[in-house]
Write a protein that holds these residues in place. Structure first.
Motif, PDB file in Angstrom:
ATOM      1  N   LEU A  85     -26.250 -15.244 -23.837  1.00  0.00           N
ATOM      2  CA  LEU A  85     -25.312 -14.980 -22.756  1.00  0.00           C
ATOM      3  C   LEU A  85     -24.041 -15.798 -22.940  1.00  0.00           C
ATOM      4  CD1 LEU A  85     -24.874 -13.376 -20.177  1.00  0.00           C
ATOM      5  CD2 LEU A  85     -26.004 -15.217 -18.900  1.00  0.00           C
TER       6      LEU A  85
ATOM      7  N   TRP B 127     -30.861 -10.247 -19.272  1.00  0.00           N
ATOM      8  CA  TRP B 127     -29.551  -9.602 -19.191  1.00  0.00           C
ATOM      9  C   TRP B 127     -29.368  -8.619 -20.331  1.00  0.00           C
ATOM     10  CZ3 TRP B 127     -25.724  -9.961 -22.944  1.00  0.00           C
ATOM     11  CH2 TRP B 127     -25.994 -10.868 -23.990  1.00  0.00           C
TER      12      TRP B 127
ATOM     13  N   LEU C 154     -27.628  -8.629 -14.964  1.00  0.00           N
ATOM     14  CA  LEU C 154     -28.363  -9.888 -14.984  1.00  0.00           C
ATOM     15  C   LEU C 154     -29.485  -9.789 -13.967  1.00  0.00           C
ATOM     16  CD1 LEU C 154     -24.989 -10.801 -15.130  1.00  0.00           C
ATOM     17  CD2 LEU C 154     -26.224 -12.763 -16.050  1.00  0.00           C
TER      18      LEU C 154
END
Length: 394
Positions: A270, A349, A358
């Motif tokens: 992420l 995610w 998410l």
């Protein structure tokens, strides 16, 4: 390291529990041979002579049978299977003597049938020139699983078009697990890297499937669904949803997305995509490319602190502005509290056509709150906070 303090989603925890490890590190040894006239592959750990553990499978069937017992002097006595669920069934047993090259002895059924056992130290064949990197690596890291996969094949299924890319679906018949490969839309080298990752993940899930059946015995269940979510010149993103019962107190389920950088074939973290912190985005240790190394203790601590103190509070503030109704403080303890920072401590995610999805993770009693569907961070917001990898986003 501090990553152990981060909450693992159930599927991530399951994969960690069932993942292969190097035999040299834990004392496991692998043998091949015959039980009666049936070829088998057997794995033993005799490091603790009074608590020997192992498993084996018939090459014809590929499914594990658990072994446990003891090594006294030169005699190895093993019980096949177990009565962990309160059964009181008589079980087969093996009595083996060590030889210069392995083990030999007898297998005896509860009804008295006796079959000869001959085993020698495994010498797995070299990987084929076109073998997937995941499978080739198993020849040294986990020869037991490597030998199992030698007898398994993939069956081609449907073809479909998704976001302008042609996909070919594959199923592993014994486990019924599936995955797609990308057949058009990318340069040849990029496409090869993508498909090596995707099909390598399928074989990894097949290993987890067999591990689940071994741990869960007659009550085991391992069912998966795979859905492509977003394909672009820079990104391949999909979600794997798993429902499983592998010997724990209760069945469970969860998501395990894959987000690939097309140009390298690496998994994206992420922080590669979205960075709220100061300075350069933090490194991560979940890449699959050669030469990648784990985070140091200091780097791991920094990432943990960033997620807990910077990213999660920011995310809740953003979602509250974007989805005020969904993010309202619940009126009772049974409602889904999406303002609770702890539910965003681990986020599944993936990319969508509208933004980054998410997903929160709740404790078992509130698992119905997982995967709400609405928790998408629009790309207009994501682009304001670019991560460590330059990506063209919608």
């Amino acid at each position: 390291m501090l990553k152990g303090l981060l909450r693992l989603a159930p599927v991530a925890a399951l994969l960690f529990m069932l993942s292969p490890t190097a035999h040299a590190e834990d004392g496991r040894r692998v043998f091949t041979g015959t039980l009666g006239n049936m070829p088998i592959v057997l794995e033993l750990n005799t490091n603790q002579p009074d608590e020997v553990t192992g498993r084996y499978f018939y090459e014809k069937y590929h499914r594990d049978l658990a072994l446990s017992g003891s090594l006294q002097e030169e005699t190895l006595t093993l019980t096949e299977g177990n009565n962990r669920y309160g059964d009181d069934n008589p079980l087969p047993n093996l009595k083996l003597q060590e030889t210069a090259s392995g083990w030999q002895g007898e297998w005896k059924s509860p009804k008295g049938k006796v079959l000869q056992v001959q085993l020698t130290e495994a010498n797995p064949p070299a990987p084929a020139a076109d073998a997937l990197p995941f499978i080739a690596a198993l020849s040294k890291s986990d020869p037991y699983e490597y030998l199992r996969l030698q007898g398994l094949k993939l069956k081609p299924g449907k073809k479909e078009s998704f976001m302008g890319y042609d996909l070919q679906w594959w199923t592993q018949p014994e486990s019924s697990l599936s995955m797609f490969s990308v057949e058009s839309g990318y340069p040849k080298a990029d496409q090869q890297r993508i498909n090596q990752q995707l099909l390598g993940r399928l074989w990894s899930e097949v290993i987890s499937y067999h591990g689940c059946l071994l741990h869960g015995a007659k009550y085991a269940e391992f069912v998966q669904g795979v859905g492509p979510k977003f394909l672009s010149p820079d990104v391949v993103s999909l979600n794997i949803s798993t429902s499983y019962s592998c010997g724990g107190a209760h069945p469970d389920f969860g998501n395990s997305p894959i987000n690939l950088d097309v140009r390298t074939g690496h998994n994206l973290s992420l922080e590669d995509v979205l960075w709220i912190g100061k300075g350069k985005p933090l490194l991560h240790a979940d890449r699959d490319g050669a030469g990648d190394t784990a985070l140091t203790e200091e780097e791991d601590k920094a990432r943990f602190t960033y997620q807990r103190e910077v990213f999660v509070p920011w995310l809740i503030k953003r979602f509250t502005a974007l989805y005020p109704d969904e993010m309202q403080t619940p009126v009772d303890e049974d409602s889904c509290d999406y303002t609770d920072e702890s539910v965003w401590g681990y986020s599944n995610w993936y990319f969508t056509d509208k933004g980054l999805y998410l997903g929160p993770y709740f404790a078992r009693v509130q698992r119905n709150c997982d995967d709400p569907g609405w928790s998408v961070l629009p790309y207009a917001v994501v682009k304001q906070h670019p991560g460590g990898v330059a990506l063209q986003l919608p």
